[in-house]
Design an enzyme around this catalytic site. Structure first.
Site, short mmCIF file in Angstrom:
data_model
loop_
_atom_site.label_atom_id
_atom_site.label_comp_id
_atom_site.label_asym_id
_atom_site.label_seq_id
_atom_site.Cartn_x
_atom_site.Cartn_y
_atom_site.Cartn_z
N LYS A 70 0.85 -1.20 0.00
CA LYS A 70 0.00 0.00 0.00
C LYS A 70 0.88 1.24 0.00
O LYS A 70 1.90 1.29 0.71
CB LYS A 70 -0.91 -0.03 1.24
N SER B 106 -9.87 1.80 2.74
CA SER B 106 -8.99 2.60 1.92
C SER B 106 -7.95 1.78 1.15
O SER B 106 -7.39 2.27 0.17
CB SER B 106 -8.26 3.62 2.78
N SER C 236 -10.06 -0.61 6.87
CA SER C 236 -9.45 -0.36 5.57
C SER C 236 -8.77 -1.56 4.93
O SER C 236 -8.40 -1.50 3.75
CB SER C 236 -8.44 0.78 5.66
#
Ligand code: ZN
Lengths: 102, 476, 483
Positions: free
Chosen positions: C83, C158, C182
């Site tokens: 990420k 997210s 997330s």
């Protein structure tokens, strides 16, 4: 659109100022409404009677985590100054600072 | 210098906030060197540069130092929690400062001034220092600067902030508070405590009120005070500013002001309509500190003797006046004095020489030699002038006072010899002698001077006086 | 659209074994995944950056070491996506924000370091909602990520880029961060496994902070076992993170195949219709999971977590409060974007106004407000007390139950743009996942069937702190039941 009474546009302007953000008048209106909606939702929490409850800042009860006073490797200026917007003589340059003295 | 305050029935109220840089090897939250004077931005890492993703880890030594100071100031050492103080300023790499807010390490203590007065300590907490901003432009001052440059070598250096209660009432007390705090810090070996280099920084909260008033009036915080002398000047200036404002029917406004040393005045500081809301909250990247009973006991056991105790002990031993005692403890000479007196030194003489003749250091002086010297002086085998000369030699190159006295020709002039000289003088100057016997003390100097003159200063003034007195009693 | 989501995934453990024994080379594995990326990334936009050259160099190095007989770690030759809010030394790390568009960190996050040491091949940085603030990955400054199961839908967020990358077969493993769901919510929406570890179980050093007391780094995988293996690799004490747990965790895989006979599972009634917003089909599918566990021998009972009612409100005060402070450092002085101004304050304001997107601004302002003098006690202070109540609720339940169960997301993947104009509607997506973050407990989302639109549904297993072994044990049983 319904306006919340949880937060006024003046208060939004104030927090934007504190947070170093600038809002157009259109944005101010939208954000005021949106923040109001979130704060309205938070009224359930605001209304709770929790006088005897200890606030909980940390999820786990860890204490006393410390390091020994021993040096560790440092960065070379070239590792980070190249990422800086403006540098002079190995230091970070910022525009003039207002409002410090009269 | 500060008489106005008292003449007009005004009382000075001062509380001091003292920041002390701790002499750890590394910074408070990272392993970067805690060093002064390196090239800009060379003692930095992701943590103290506030790079995204970096996290702080507390330096154990800094916490130990803070607790040590807390105990020396008679504070309770508590479970403490770090907090973030949020405000934007480029010298703070994260745009918040990690400090302690409602749960500081040390609470509620006091500091005893050499005069015996105690000043309450509200708290002594741990926090990180900021970086250094240099303002570039023609004036060198921030207001006239074209731009500023930031160096983060100082960012993250451990500080303790000691906050006094507003119990300081005179400028002398304020200065004395700082110098006493400094000597405690030096005794604890937790900082080099150099005010000129900024390792001790003092902010003064100053207000005034009319004598008899109970409430505190609006205070101003004075920053940028770099020496004890400017501390006194700044407080004086600020107090008088308040008094004249009140005199004009106005009031001071609560604010931060900067001391301008060259102009000899304080100036209004950053006007922070926003910055007053620091939005403190618990620092989520750190965990609470909770020292055990054993840790605190150990700190108490390791406590060195502190200046106030040393002063008491020295005063008891020597009977010297408090200003002399304070001076000698500050010079760290009390242990030496104890040894000298234990070795037979005469307290009165020892203190006299330590205060007046040994401020530059003890050099080669041994406790034995010093003890002997004071005995010789006490027995009037040598005069005090001679003693001082011998002492100089002892400091310079050691030796024994007896040998040095011989070497320098300081064989003390015997009492018999002085008696003869005095009797001769009485014969030669009968008018003066009459006046002396009638109590005209001015002629005493004449007789002493004459004896000194004929002995080239080798006679002991005390002995001369003694003989003169004996003779005058005989005369009656 | 067949092919975008592979029929079958190859597991990371299998890849590592093949590579370690020399049966398949790391570079061969890598090229296969790069091909898939080449084919479908333009539709999905899972990545902010694919580091093809660096990845090839690493894979070749891995092969060289294996040829020399060097033992590589448990992720030998396994392609991993990171990420883009985790620092990678010398490789752009943006948090999908304009304010960090070209920032190259001078250091690796601890998690990244551990993955490298375990032999993983890092292939790139995945898209996210700016600074991990969002539940759809639409709040990225570089455009949204799409759900590989239907590119008109969001992947959740997210960590939408990481979830989509695994679902699309771009990588067998991806790393995400989970502040309010997330990892788990996009895992559920993309039909993969996602884990939020115990707070303090995985180092946060090098994770660009959103809400420090809630953030945890965790894995995405195509199987529970892979997730557990990666979790073991990235987890453990880190002296650079003060909130890291010193006590070594028990092995996550020891209990893995033991079955769940007699284990007690509590189903959180508040998240099964007690709170508005959880859709009927999600509840229905979760009930099927309950039956499956019961059939496998577990004792399953409905339980109540009363404080769950207040979690959403508490979360949307605590997380923005911490975020408002964490994001102050993006001021145009030391790194990242700078928009000049006549003086310092103007420069700060110009930089932040231009550099941050609307959702980030919204949360910064909300958090600034919640921490302000005069409002602190009513909002932030209260929220911290709700957190305590919740922890007490959980502790009571865990006296009687080994794990708890709930849906992961209240609904299946929704269309792009459907909720962007109504923050409150978007925030409700986190209602099932937030409780674990507030108390720092571990939780996992496992794919379990799909809704009538054919989009995946996830079921969440929650466990007490440091009790990941039993969490993986139950998750594995559920995984078997779903196949
Ligand atoms: Zn550092």
């Amino acid at each position: 659109m319904k306006m919340s009474d949880s937060i006024s546009s003046d208060e939004v302007k104030h927090v934007a100022n504190l947070a170093r953000l600038r809002l157009t008048s259109e944005e101010l209106e939208i954000f005021t409404e949106q923040l109001g909606a979130v704060l309205d939702h938070a009224k359930d929490v605001e209304a709770l009677k929790l006088d005897d409850v200890e606030p909980m800042s940390h999820p786990l009860p860890i204490e006393n985590t410390m390091r020994e006073d021993i040096p560790s490797p440092m960065l070379k200026p070239s590792d980070f100054l190249s990422e800086a917007p403006v540098v002079e003589g190995g230091r970070f340059l910022v525009p003039k600072i207002l409002g410090e003295e009269s | 210098m500060n008489q106005v305050i008292f003449k007009d029935n005004w009382e000075l109220i001062v509380g001091l906030e003292v920041h002390v840089e701790l002499a750890t090897q590394t910074k408070l939250f990272c392993g970067c060197l805690n060093q002064f004077g390196n090239e800009p931005n060379t003692n930095v890492c992701p943590v103290c540069l506030g790079l995204p993703g970096s996290l702080p880890v507390v330096n154990q030594k800094a916490v130990y130092f803070a607790m040590r100071l807390g105990r020396a100031l008679h504070c309770s050492v508590n479970r403490s929690v770090f907090a973030r103080k949020n405000y934007f300023y480029p010298d703070m790499p994260k745009d918040y400062q990690i400090t302690q807010y409602d749960l500081p390490t040390n609470l509620e203590g006091y500091l005893e001034l050499p005069s015996g007065k105690t000043i309450g300590i509200e708290r002594a907490h741990i926090e990180e220092d900021t970086g250094k901003t240099t303002h570039i432009g023609t004036s060198g001052r921030i207001s006239g600067a074209d731009y500023s440059l930031v160096d983060y070598n100082r960012a993250g250096i451990p500080l303790i902030e000691i906050v006094s209660k507003p119990e300081i009432r005179t400028i002398e007390q304020a200065k004395s508070y700082v110098s006493e705090l400094r000597s405690i810090i030096l005794a604890l070996e937790i900082s080099d405590a150099k005010m000129e280099e900024g390792s001790i920084r003092v902010d003064a909260n100053v207000s005034v009120r009319e004598v008899g008033e109970n409430n505190l009036r609006t205070r101003c915080e004075i920053k940028n005070v770099n020496s004890l002398k400017s501390l006194g000047r700044a407080i004086n200036y600020e107090a008088n500013r308040h008094i004249s404002l009140y005199g004009n029917g106005e009031s001071p406004r609560q604010e931060t002001r900067h001391w301008d040393e060259s102009a000899g005045r304080t100036r209004t500081g950053r006007s922070k309509e926003d910055a007053e809301d620091y939005r403190y909250f618990t620092e989520p990247d750190l965990v609470p500190l909770n020292p055990s009973e054993e840790t605190i006991t150990k700190i108490d056991q390791e406590m060195p003797e502190l200046p106030s105790k040393r002063r008491k002990d020295l005063a008891n031993l020597t009977g010297a006046k408090s200003s002399d005692v304070a001076l000698l403890v500050e010079r760290n000479h009390d242990a030496f004095i104890f040894d000298v007196i234990e070795g037979g030194g005469v307290p009165e003489q020892v203190v006299k020489h330590m205060v007046n003749n040994l401020s530059a250091g003890l050099g080669e002086l041994s406790t034995e030699a010093f003890a002997q010297l004071t005995q010789m002086e006490n027995k009037s085998e040598i005069t005090s002038t001679q003693a001082k000369k011998i002492l100089g030699e002892l400091v310079k190159s050691g030796g024994t006072p007896a040998e040095l006295a011989t070497e320098l020709g300081f064989e003390a002039i015997g009492t018999k010899e002085i008696e003869n000289l005095v009797d001769q003088l009485i014969n030669d100057h009968s008018d003066e002698w009459e006046r002396f016997c009638l109590g005209d003390s001015k002629v005493q100097g004449f007789f002493v001077g004459q004896v000194m003159k004929s002995t080239s200063g080798q006679a002991d003034g005390k002995v001369i006086n003694q003989i003169l007195n004996e003779r005058s009693i005989d005369n009656k | 659209m067949s092919g975008m989501v592979p029929e079958q995934y190859q597991s990371a453990s299998e890849i590592a074994e093949l590579v370690a024994t020399g049966e398949v080379s790391a570079i061969e594995i890598l090229e296969r995944y790069l091909n898939q990326i080449q084919e479908y990334e333009k539709d999905v936009h899972a990545f902010n950056l694919v580091t093809i050259n660096e990845a090839r160099a690493v894979a070749q190095e891995t092969d060289k070491l294996i040829a020399r007989g060097v033992t590589i770690g448990p992720l030998a030759g396994v392609p991993v996506a990171i990420k883009d809010n985790l620092c990678t030394k010398g490789i752009t790390t943006t948090a999908s924000s304009k304010i960090l568009e070209s920032w190259k960190p001078p250091y690796d996050a601890t998690v990244v370091k551990k993955l490298k040491e375990a032999g993983a091949t890092i292939v790139g940085k995945t898209n996210l909602d700016e600074f991990a603030m969002g539940s759809s990955t639409e709040n990225s400054a570089f455009g949204p990520t799409r759900n590989p199961h239907d590119i008109s839908c969001v992947p959740g967020g997210s960590s939408g880029g990481s979830a989509a990358a695994v679902a699309a077969g771009f990588v067998p493993i991806a790393i995400g961060s989970d502040t309010g769901g997330s990892i788990r919510q996009p895992a559920a929406l993309c039909g993969v496994v996602g884990v939020k570890p115990t707070y303090g179980g995985v180092s946060r050093y090098g994770l660009l902070a959103f809400a420090s007391s809630l953030d945890q780094v965790g894995p995405f995988a195509t199987s529970v076992k892979d997730a557990a293996i990666v979790h073991e690799v990235i987890g453990g004490y880190d002296p650079l993170d003060s909130t890291s747990i010193k006590q070594a965790p028990e092995s996550f895989l020891d209990m893995f195949d033991k079955g769940i006979n007699e284990l007690k599972v509590g189903v959180i009634s508040e998240l099964m219709g007690g709170i508005d917003g959880v859709t009927h089909e999600v509840i229905e599918q979760t009930n099927k999971a309950v039956s499956a566990l019961s059939n496998a021998g577990a004792i399953v009972e409905e339980v109540s977590l009363p404080a769950a009612l207040y979690c959403l409100s508490a979360y949307y005060l605590i997380a923005p409060a911490e975020a408002s402070s964490n994001l102050s450092r993006y001021d145009g002085v030391r790194y990242g974007l700078r928009v000049e101004g006549a003086n310092l304050n103007e420069m700060n304001v110009n930089t932040r106004t231009e550099g941050f997107g609307d959702e980030v601004k919204r949360r910064i302002m909300l958090g600034t407000y919640a921490l302000s003098a005069g409002y602190y006690d009513a909002y932030y202070g209260k929220a911290l007390k709700v957190r305590r109540l919740l922890a007490e609720n959980f502790a009571d339940l865990y006296k009687d139950y080994d794990v708890l169960l709930s849906p992961t997301s209240p609904c299946t993947a929704f269309k792009l743009g459907a909720k962007v104009n109504d923050p409150m509607m978007m925030y409700v997506n986190d209602v099932c996942t937030i409780p674990s973050n507030l108390v720092g407990h571990p939780a996992i989302s496992i794919p379990f069937g799909s809704g009538k639109d054919g989009m995946p549904i996830g079921v969440q297993i929650l466990a007490p702190p440091m009790k990941e072994p039993v969490m993986y044990q139950v998750a594995h049983a559920l995984e078997k039941a779903s196949q």
